[in-house]
Design an enzyme around this catalytic site. Structure first.
Site, PDB file in Angstrom:
ATOM      1  N   CYS A  21       0.839  -1.198   0.000  1.00  0.00           N
ATOM      2  CA  CYS A  21       0.000   0.000   0.000  1.00  0.00           C
ATOM      3  C   CYS A  21       0.870   1.243   0.000  1.00  0.00           C
ATOM      4  CB  CYS A  21      -0.939   0.012   1.205  1.00  0.00           C
ATOM      5  SG  CYS A  21      -0.082   0.147   2.789  1.00  0.00           S
ATOM      6  N   CYS A  24       3.507   1.560   2.677  1.00  0.00           N
ATOM      7  CA  CYS A  24       4.744   0.822   2.428  1.00  0.00           C
ATOM      8  C   CYS A  24       5.720   1.670   1.630  1.00  0.00           C
ATOM      9  CB  CYS A  24       4.458  -0.472   1.671  1.00  0.00           C
ATOM     10  SG  CYS A  24       3.434  -1.650   2.562  1.00  0.00           S
ATOM     11  N   ASP A 438       9.058  24.910 -34.144  1.00  0.00           N
ATOM     12  CA  ASP A 438      10.188  25.270 -34.989  1.00  0.00           C
ATOM     13  C   ASP A 438       9.799  24.894 -36.416  1.00  0.00           C
ATOM     14  OD1 ASP A 438      12.963  25.825 -35.755  1.00  0.00           O
ATOM     15  OD2 ASP A 438      13.093  23.660 -36.009  1.00  0.00           O
ATOM     16  N   ASP A 654      13.437  20.050 -33.093  1.00  0.00           N
ATOM     17  CA  ASP A 654      14.239  18.859 -33.389  1.00  0.00           C
ATOM     18  C   ASP A 654      15.732  19.126 -33.415  1.00  0.00           C
ATOM     19  OD1 ASP A 654      14.316  20.385 -35.733  1.00  0.00           O
ATOM     20  OD2 ASP A 654      14.550  18.594 -36.982  1.00  0.00           O
ATOM     21  N   ASP A 658      17.225  24.213 -30.686  1.00  0.00           N
ATOM     22  CA  ASP A 658      15.893  24.231 -30.070  1.00  0.00           C
ATOM     23  C   ASP A 658      15.930  23.851 -28.591  1.00  0.00           C
ATOM     24  OD1 ASP A 658      14.591  24.896 -32.476  1.00  0.00           O
ATOM     25  OD2 ASP A 658      14.573  22.795 -33.096  1.00  0.00           O
TER      26      ASP A 658
END
Length: 762
Positions: A21, A24, A438, A654, A658
């Site tokens: 649980c 724990c 971009d 990419d 960037d």
């Protein structure tokens, strides 16, 4: 064992066993954070893993494992290949196996079935001693796991679900045993209550185990893509066309013995074992489980392939480039595992509640028992209602609410090529109102071609010499425009003219001195038109370039900077490049508009060219002629509050330039077709260069966030409503046990509904 070394810290992943649980989780985290040398620790109930950051050399992993075991939980180092070597199917007689559930119900059935006969006028029950005989093995054999774990929890000064179950059922069993010994009235016995509670909790744990297995099936599906062996060609074997390779020309090696540079033979229908480049053969390759691309991809010589992809009809020979943990498949698995093990910020609230939950419940149970004893003057009623409070309050559902949803959501997203690396993304995605793209490589294909080279003085030299000179400046560069120049020179049979003193000028272009040709000894520069704004040559350059800008093309300038600083830079030629928009760009922008998200495009192109592209696909706002370093500033401006409202911005890119903008944005999305730097800076990686994945990523993130909120609502609702009902006697211990198991099952089932999600443009 997975370890990531850095100059300051070491990171480890441990598999933790025995957690039941949220309490724990808090207990293991508290134990880990108390260990000298441990800088941070995060434990996840659904994945049963712990992520630990330690100071180098401060403590060994063996010592950490020993200290975890002293808290009452099992621990072992995680395999480099994740959980692939774990037994997926639980043993029938395991602590959360089906065998124990069936046996517990068979033993308990004679105890609770007579209750269902009473409405029909049948009043029959076993004798008290027979009830004792059936309830005892359920209580102390099948239920021994609760005593063991509860005892360890109490020794550590913490509470968990097992302690609540052990206390509650022991109280009901003990009261029944006392009444049996002191009285002959068997109808006052409550053996069926203690036995059925254990039955229902065991059933709940079995259902949890099955559901958790389903939430992590995306990881296992990826792990199964790894072949165990690879056919490595012997050194010295010459490759001749498609004549085939005989069995004595290769060795069948275990995958961990394959090294970069090895030539690997892949037969039709086999999984490709390594990342590499095809050096012989052609085929169609199924990469769907890696990138989400549903159609097989045509591969020929010099094509890159990903380990784990399924080869189609052709025989391939692949030159290995990345193997093991360096492969794309390994990185994908690590990203998904990390996302599933990390905690969403909302989980901090759950952890804080869980830390005080069990002690609070025990106090409430004692108050319930004492209050009912005073009011009814009945020990049996007081104990039964206190037992009901203990059982209904088990925080299983609370601990599973967030991680189960994260596992299901990130898992299904990974199946379709969306890798959610940072769970914080899930909490921010539903707030997004701006997406910034971009342009090059994100909205466009990223493979521009040279359209024209227009000299300023046609009498000075011929166009081929200018092209060879410009291509020479770009030798060794990976920029898309550089490749376009080199490809154009190659098509015309021109050899690029080598340059000396070459240097990149960030945000401007590249500079060098040609060694031969008509421009030998001159310092030349190939740069963007925008970077020349304000110079005396700018109006003349703009006049030459304007026609191409109006068509949405990119234009660079080859310029002689002058022999010294006193000379005026002289433009030599303008070079126009065309880069096609990706096929789904319009659909991607439309999908975002359907989500009421404003779209923005960032470009270094001339304003007219950038606006033309933006208008074509329906972009709401265009920022043009911006230097790479300014992208992060624009993201920050977009985020700034307008009329008291802060905007939440996603950045999609990419390239290396960037990365700052991706990190600055609330949600960064990187195309995997780009650079590793961009993917490291982003919270989401899109495994295909398809811009429609942006809207899909936002959609699956929103749905996952909604599941987290729903799960937490139901988890708190069960306890908030159930505890008062149990205290007032509206829930018997048996019904309380059933409700507790039902709450965990509901939370997990609700999370698993995410598996039905599908991208809108698949």
């Amino acid at each position: 064992m997975k370890a990531i070394n850095s100059t300051n810290s070491e990171f480890f992943t441990l598999d933790i066993g025995g957690m039941t649980c949220a309490s724990c989780v808090g207990r293991v985290e508290m134990a880990l954070n108390k260990i000298p040398g441990v800088e941070a620790a995060s434990v996840n109930l659904a994945t049963e893993q712990a992520k630990i950051r330690i100071k180098p050399g401060s403590i060994s992993l063996t010592d950490i494992i020993s200290l975890i075991k002293k808290t009452g939980y099992d621990a072992q180092a995680n395999s480099p290949r994740g959980n692939l070597n774990k037994t997926i199917a639980k043993s029938f007689w395991a602590t959360d196996g089906l065998g124990r559930v069936i046996l517990s119900f068979l033993l308990s059935a004679p105890l609770f079935l007579p209750m269902f006969l009473m409405p029909f006028g049948v009043h029959w029950s076993l004798s008290g001693w027979w009830q004792l005989a059936l309830a005892t093995p359920v209580q102390f054999v099948l239920g021994w796991r609760f005593y063991k774990a509860g005892y360890k929890a109490s020794l550590a000064g913490a509470g968990n679900m097992d302690l609540l179950v052990a206390l509650g059922t022991s109280a009901a069993y003990g009261l029944s045993l006392y009444l049996l010994i002191s009285s002959s009235h068997t109808h006052e016995l409550y053996f069926e209550g203690s036995a059925v509670i254990i039955c229902m909790v065991l059933l709940g744990k079995w259902l949890e185990a099955r559901a958790k297995q389903q939430t992590s099936e995306a990881i296992r599906a990826l792990q199964k893509l790894w072949p165990e062996h690879a056919k490595v060609l012997n050194v010295g074997i010459a490759l001749k066309g498609n004549t085939g390779v005989s069995a004595d020309q290769y060795r069948d090696l275990p995958l961990d013995q394959v090294l970069p540079g090895d030539r690997v033979l892949v037969m039709p229908g086999e999984r490709i074992p390594v990342d590499g480049i095809i050096i012989l053969g052609a085929s169609h390759v199924d990469e769907s489980l890696l990138t989400g691309e549903s159609n097989p991809v045509k591969k020929t010589i010099d094509s890159k392939v990903i380990g784990g992809a399924l080869n189609g009809e052709g025989v391939l020979v692949v030159m290995a480039e990345a193997v093991g943990i360096e492969s794309v498949l390994s990185k994908i698995i690590s990203l998904v595992e990390d996302a599933q093990t990390q905690k969403a910020p909302i989980q901090k609230l759950v952890d804080q509640v869980s830390a005080i939950f069990v002690p609070t419940v025990i106090v409430l149970a004692l108050l319930t028992g004492f209050g009912n004893w005073l009011y009814f003057d009945s020990t049996s009623i007081a104990i039964l209602r206190a037992v009901s409070v203990l059982v209904i309050a088990c925080p299983c559902a609370l601990g599973l609410a967030t991680p189960a949803a994260i596992m299901a959501g990130t898992g299904v997203a990974a199946r379709f090529g969306i890798l959610i690396k940072d769970p914080q993304v899930l909490e921010l995605a539903h707030k997004l109102d701006i997406v910034a793209f971009d342009k090059t490589g994100t909205l466009t294909i990223g493979k521009p071609r040279m359209l024209a080279l227009i000299p300023f003085d046609k009498s000075s030299t011929d166009i081929d010499q200018m092209l060879a000179t410009a291509a020479g400046l770009q030798l060794g560069s990976e920029h898309p425009l550089a490749k376009a120049l080199l490809d154009s020179a190659k098509e015309k049979g021109l050899s690029p003219i080598a340059t000396s003193a070459s240097k990149a000028l960030p945000g401007i272009g590249i500079e060098g001195t040609p060694s031969t040709g008509p421009f030998a000894g001159l310092t030349l520069r190939l740069q963007s038109v925008a970077s020349l704004e304000g110079s005396s040559a700018y109006p003349l350059i703009l006049e030459k370039a304007q026609a191409y800008f109006d068509q949405g093309h990119t234009v660079s300038v080859l310029i002689n900077t002058g022999a010294d600083t006193t000379q005026t830079p002289t433009p030599i030629a303008v070079i126009a490049f065309g880069d096609e928009l990706k096929p789904n760009t319009q659909a991607a922008v439309d999908a975002l508009h359907a989500l009421h998200i404003r779209t923005v495009m960032l470009s270094g192109d001339n304003l007219a060219a950038a606006k033309r592209v933006g208008k074509t696909i329906g972009i709401d706002e265009v920022f043009a002629q911006i230097l790479p370093g300014n992208k992060a500033e624009i993201i920050q401006k977009l985020q700034s509050a307008v009329e008291g409202k802060k905007h939440f911005v996603a950045m999609v890119g990419d390239g290396v330039n960037d990365a700052p903008a991706l990190a600055m944005a609330d949600v960064g999305m990187a195309m995997s077709t780009g650079t590793d730097v961009a993917m490291q800076a982003a919270g989401i990686t899109l495994m295909r260069g398809d811009p429609t994945l942006v809207a899909d990523a936002i959609d699956v993130s929103k749905k996952t966030w909604n599941k987290i909120r729903q799960n937490l609502f139901w988890a708190f609702a069960f306890n908030t409503i159930g505890i008062p009902m149990a205290a007032l006697g509206y829930l018997s211990p048996m019904l309380a046990g059933s409700a507790m198991a039902l709450s965990s099952f509901c939370v997990l089932s609700n999370a698993l509904l995410l598996k039905r999600w599908r991208p809108s443009h698949s």
